[in-house]
Motif scaffolding. Sequence first.
Motif, PDB file in Angstrom:
ATOM      1  N   PRO A 226       0.840  -1.205   0.000  1.00  0.00           N
ATOM      2  CA  PRO A 226       0.000   0.000   0.000  1.00  0.00           C
ATOM      3  C   PRO A 226       0.871   1.248   0.000  1.00  0.00           C
ATOM      4  N   ASP A 227       0.400   2.268  -0.690  1.00  0.00           N
ATOM      5  CA  ASP A 227       1.137   3.520  -0.807  1.00  0.00           C
ATOM      6  C   ASP A 227       0.149   4.661  -0.593  1.00  0.00           C
ATOM      7  N   LYS A 228       0.639   5.814  -0.173  1.00  0.00           N
ATOM      8  CA  LYS A 228      -0.255   6.949   0.057  1.00  0.00           C
ATOM      9  C   LYS A 228      -1.026   7.317  -1.203  1.00  0.00           C
ATOM     10  N   LYS A 229      -0.422   7.045  -2.360  1.00  0.00           N
ATOM     11  CA  LYS A 229      -1.067   7.421  -3.625  1.00  0.00           C
ATOM     12  C   LYS A 229      -1.652   6.216  -4.353  1.00  0.00           C
ATOM     13  N   GLY A 230      -1.713   5.055  -3.684  1.00  0.00           N
ATOM     14  CA  GLY A 230      -2.282   3.894  -4.360  1.00  0.00           C
ATOM     15  C   GLY A 230      -1.585   2.616  -3.962  1.00  0.00           C
ATOM     16  N   THR A 231      -1.021   1.936  -4.952  1.00  0.00           N
ATOM     17  CA  THR A 231      -0.396   0.633  -4.752  1.00  0.00           C
ATOM     18  C   THR A 231       0.950   0.608  -5.452  1.00  0.00           C
ATOM     19  N   ARG A 232       1.881  -0.085  -4.856  1.00  0.00           N
ATOM     20  CA  ARG A 232       3.188  -0.274  -5.478  1.00  0.00           C
ATOM     21  C   ARG A 232       3.431  -1.774  -5.602  1.00  0.00           C
ATOM     22  N   LYS A 246       2.720   0.523 -11.004  1.00  0.00           N
ATOM     23  CA  LYS A 246       1.990   1.285  -9.988  1.00  0.00           C
ATOM     24  C   LYS A 246       0.555   1.434 -10.453  1.00  0.00           C
ATOM     25  N   PRO A 248      -3.388   2.431 -10.591  1.00  0.00           N
ATOM     26  CA  PRO A 248      -4.025   3.696 -10.180  1.00  0.00           C
ATOM     27  C   PRO A 248      -4.562   3.627  -8.755  1.00  0.00           C
ATOM     28  N   ALA A 249      -4.735   4.789  -8.137  1.00  0.00           N
ATOM     29  CA  ALA A 249      -5.271   4.859  -6.775  1.00  0.00           C
ATOM     30  C   ALA A 249      -6.657   4.218  -6.722  1.00  0.00           C
ATOM     31  N   GLY A 250      -6.968   3.641  -5.583  1.00  0.00           N
ATOM     32  CA  GLY A 250      -8.284   3.052  -5.395  1.00  0.00           C
ATOM     33  C   GLY A 250      -8.374   1.583  -5.736  1.00  0.00           C
ATOM     34  N   HIS A 252      -6.056  -0.797  -4.580  1.00  0.00           N
ATOM     35  CA  HIS A 252      -5.273  -1.650  -3.679  1.00  0.00           C
ATOM     36  C   HIS A 252      -6.120  -2.718  -2.995  1.00  0.00           C
TER      37      HIS A 252
END
Length: 605
Positions: A226-232, A246, A248-250, A252
């Motif tokens: 999990p990342d602050k801006k989405g998924t890594r 990476k 897109p956000a939302g 994860h």
Amino acid sequence: MSGNPFQSGADDAACPAPGPGGRPRVGDALLAEGLITAEQLDQALVAQRQTSRMLGELLIEQGVVSPSALVQTLARCLGVKGCTLRHGLIDPALLKLLGAEQCERLKVIPMFKVGDTLTVAMAEPQSLPVLDSVTRATGLKVRAVLALEKNILEFVRKYGSGDVDVDEFLTKLQDSAVEVVEREQVDEGPATDLDRMVAGSPIVNLVNLALVTAVKDHASDIHIEPDKKGTRIRYRIDGTLRDLMKPPAGMHAAVVSRVKVIGKMDIAEKRLPQEGRVRIMAEGREIDLRVSSMPTLLGEKIVVRILDKANLRVRLEDLGLRPASLESFKRFLNQSHGMALVTGPTGSGKTTTLYSALDLLRGPDVNIVTVEDPVEYQLDLVNQIQVSDAIGLSFARALRSILRQDPDVIMVGEIRDQDTARVAVQAALTGHLVLATLHTNDAPGAVARLVDMGIEPYLLSGAINGAVAQRLARTICSACATKYYPAEHVLADAGLSHEVGRPFRKGAGCQRCHDSGFQGRIGVYEVFEVTPDLRRMVHAGRATHELRAKMRELGGLTLREEGVLLALEGKTSLEEVLRVTQNDDGSEPAGHAPGAGAGARKEAA
């Protein structure tokens, strides 16, 4: 300061001294870094005068230099970052900021956006008109990185069919088919189909893509974080983590849920760690996956361990031991009883070495029993037991039961505590051959480790046959291998001060090896065979450094010396050897840290 930096002819050929218009001279830059020879440069310049084509393009076509090496050399000259574009580095949705037509005209492609800063790959990163055009069109701050024009146009055309929808992009990935097969119990019969992935789901296709890419690239693990801006999403290749994509956000939570469904885990439980196991069909073969979830502040992190039998080399001769070391190892493996130890840090290939030893020993007339945590690969003619702390089946308890099963050979996945060590030593003393792993820095150190666990030296001296310490060194990528001259301090650390001026091999970095210069790994082995003299020293409780000195006196080599031989043979680089091995006194080399080898390579170049 516009102009293509790859256009570098006879009058424009050196980075250290800029040519007309302040442009870097790529020919001399490549020459200075040892990536090409003067003769290769002269031949390319002749071809350039005849064809009026770019020098860099000609060098790539001739196979003299890789695209990534050319980009990195020019990037250093220009004082910018350079990259080779690939899926996962580019957010396709950002193409609409400029439009495919304008990207193709300007020879640029937006890669990703962080805050109000847009990172853009450009064929001419120092062109002020191009930078101004991108800034005006996007309204963002622009961070330019250098990429090959051909590479940029390839991805502009791939992603340039109107507005790119990420779901549609993922759905179109037809080559990432994965089948999950039922494998609840490790002792079941042939695998049977459980279900096929739901066609058209972008989340399913994204997970498929991650799994198939990891299998194709021989990755050992996939990290979904999990990342602050989405998924890594990263994967580990040859011991090094690399970015894969990476999303897109939302997405994860949906990605994590999909992986947990595959691993037969509880998708509703997000507060506690979980473990799962599944077998999939990918690339036409069965592959075991071990799934582990861990709650973090930002959400659940998933790590998928990939156990691909295609990557398992079980023949002892295929591991990379030198002939003298191999013969020594075989001698103490072929004893009718005693203990053979394999030592090294986590992830150094100890289990693979033990499986190779079992392959040498197994047969219809031998009863082999293993105790492992977990059982990584299933072997024919071998009885494998998986420990389970949840039900009280520990290594020590399993070992005591095995001794009543009339075993000839016992393999212990890891000696972790005094109970396990004592039972293993007693088994070795009572007519069984015991193979086991241990965490020590070098092979002679295995003696001190067992003594620290409470094993009396007089018992150990009668039980131990030998030990092998090992590390895994990355091997040079054959597609971009080139000659180079290591820095003097590197030669000194390797004990090769007398070899100043001698060329060694390294990888320049290319798309095939993800610009690392390495592809695959080879074992570095230190073999400590217990001779009568060494047995007496063990009985007397002599220190590790004395055992090591005696081992060398008898012709044995340390890990560092074994690794240097591999570098001299051109199988790996000197910096890589220094990164993974220790000095003869057991201390870490100066500057030893994860990733130190990469920095040393740049300095040597």
